[in-house]
Design an enzyme around this catalytic site. Structure first.
Site, PDB file in Angstrom:
ATOM      1  N   TYR A 160      34.847  45.953  44.719  1.00 12.45           N
ATOM      2  CA  TYR A 160      35.182  44.605  44.223  1.00 12.45           C
ATOM      3  C   TYR A 160      36.684  44.523  43.888  1.00 12.45           C
ATOM      4  O   TYR A 160      37.312  43.479  43.988  1.00 12.45           O
ATOM      5  CB  TYR A 160      34.307  44.264  43.017  1.00 12.45           C
ATOM      6  CG  TYR A 160      34.206  42.777  42.740  1.00 12.45           C
ATOM      7  CD1 TYR A 160      33.604  41.920  43.659  1.00 12.45           C
ATOM      8  CD2 TYR A 160      34.708  42.233  41.567  1.00 12.45           C
ATOM      9  CE1 TYR A 160      33.507  40.558  43.412  1.00 12.45           C
ATOM     10  CE2 TYR A 160      34.616  40.884  41.301  1.00 12.45           C
ATOM     11  CZ  TYR A 160      34.019  40.049  42.225  1.00 12.45           C
ATOM     12  OH  TYR A 160      33.930  38.694  41.969  1.00 12.45           O
ATOM     13  N   LYS A 167      39.078  38.204  38.335  1.00 12.05           N
ATOM     14  CA  LYS A 167      38.021  37.615  37.489  1.00 12.05           C
ATOM     15  C   LYS A 167      38.325  37.849  36.007  1.00 12.05           C
ATOM     16  O   LYS A 167      37.972  37.011  35.162  1.00 12.05           O
ATOM     17  CB  LYS A 167      36.650  38.192  37.848  1.00 12.05           C
ATOM     18  CG  LYS A 167      36.113  37.739  39.213  1.00 12.05           C
ATOM     19  CD  LYS A 167      35.943  36.245  39.335  1.00 12.05           C
ATOM     20  CE  LYS A 167      35.183  35.844  40.592  1.00 12.05           C
ATOM     21  NZ  LYS A 167      35.292  34.403  40.876  1.00 12.05           N
TER      22      LYS A 167
END
Ligand code: NAP
Length: 260
Positions: A160, A167
């Site tokens: 990720y 994020k």
């Protein structure tokens, strides 16, 4: 999945949803739930490539208008404010947008380039600030701004990588915006969804393994469904969510509570 009857939770509210790319988009599930609850829908898409698909989906959803808006372009955001104005007060905005270069979601995080870091943060985090600035003036009677995040913001999720860092910036931006916009009765929250197979998610190397891990370990012993994300977005946009701001709400079958 329970069959929910048409409701009234968003009756009389106008909602702008950014990030419908296709039927698998979380934004599409959110738009379906908003429509079920009686919202007037306004959608955006990015560039000519998506226009045809979003026109068809918008038609099915009964959207009142569909606008072109690339969130990396200040001119598009200025135009968005102008084109939204004739639709009257805005009550809810859903920001369901993210991007990172594919290579940055498959190679070691250490190899992330300056450009790759920059674009991931520009599209996936800064755009929330830009969208808030463009739409808050239209929320003349208060409102709700909801974004989509993922657990990779605070924990390491394999591959990720830079999206997790973006994020983290998105979630911090959610809190700062909530703090500033609260005086105008505008609430800002993030839904942290569990992994869902969408076009963006497929860009993460070995995404299927994330789905398997969550289904095996989460308290509910399954992955979350897009409709569950949609219903949580309804709650946040509706008057039921009136006391909730600056929060990260997990819709992930409970996965985030688990350690060993
Ligand atoms: P998706 O259908 O691919 O949606 C991503 C959207 O971002 C697309 O509509 C895409 O448009 C748009 N976008 C990218 N760059 C843009 C730009 N410069 N201007 C305007 N729009 C732009 O994938 P999704 O999974 O539903 O993602 C929606 C949100 O949910 C993202 O924030 C994602 O990180 C988050 N999320 C997803 C999951 C998951 O597992 N799927 C889990 C947690 C959180 P184009 O297709 O035209 O580029």
């Amino acid at each position: 999945m329970p069959q929910l009857l048409e409701g009234q939770l968003l009756r009389g509210k106008t909602a702008l949803i950014l990030g419908v790319a296709n039927r698998w988009s979380l934004a599409y599930a959110i738009a379906q739930a908003f429509r079920r609850e009686g919202a007037k829908l306004l959608l955006t898409y990015q560039g000519e490539r998506q226009k045809e698909t979003v026109d068809v989906l918008g038609g099915e959803l009964g959207a009142a208008a569909i606008f072109d808006c690339d969130v990396t372009k200040d001119a598009d955001l200025l135009r968005l404010t102008e084109t939204l104005a004739p639709h009257g007060k805005l009550d809810a905005v859903v920001h369901s947008i993210a991007f990172a270069n594919r290579e940055d979601l498959s190679r070691p995080f250490l190899e992330t380039s300056r450009d790759g870091f920059s674009i991931a943060h520009d599209v996936s985090a800064y755009s929330l600030v830009a969208v808030a600035r463009a739409t808050a003036p239209l929320m003349t009677e208060g409102g709700s701004l909801t974004t989509l995040s993922y657990l990779g913001s605070t924990r390491v999720a394999t591959n990720y990588n830079v999206m997790g860092v973006a994020k983290a910036a998105l979630e911090a931006s959610t809190r700062y915006l909530a703090s500033e916009l609260g005086a105008r009765n505008i609430r800002v929250n993030a839904i942290s969804a569990g992994p869902v197979k969408t076009t963006s998610a497929r860009g993460v190397k070995d995404f299927g393994k994330m789905l398997e891990a969550v289904a095996a370990k989460s308290p509910l012993k399954r992955n979350c469904e897009p409709a569950e994300v949609g219903d949580t977005a309804v709650f946040l946009a509706s008057d039921l969510g009136r006391g909730v701001t600056g929060n990260i709400l997990f819709v992930d079958a409970g996965y985030q509570i688990m350690a060993l």
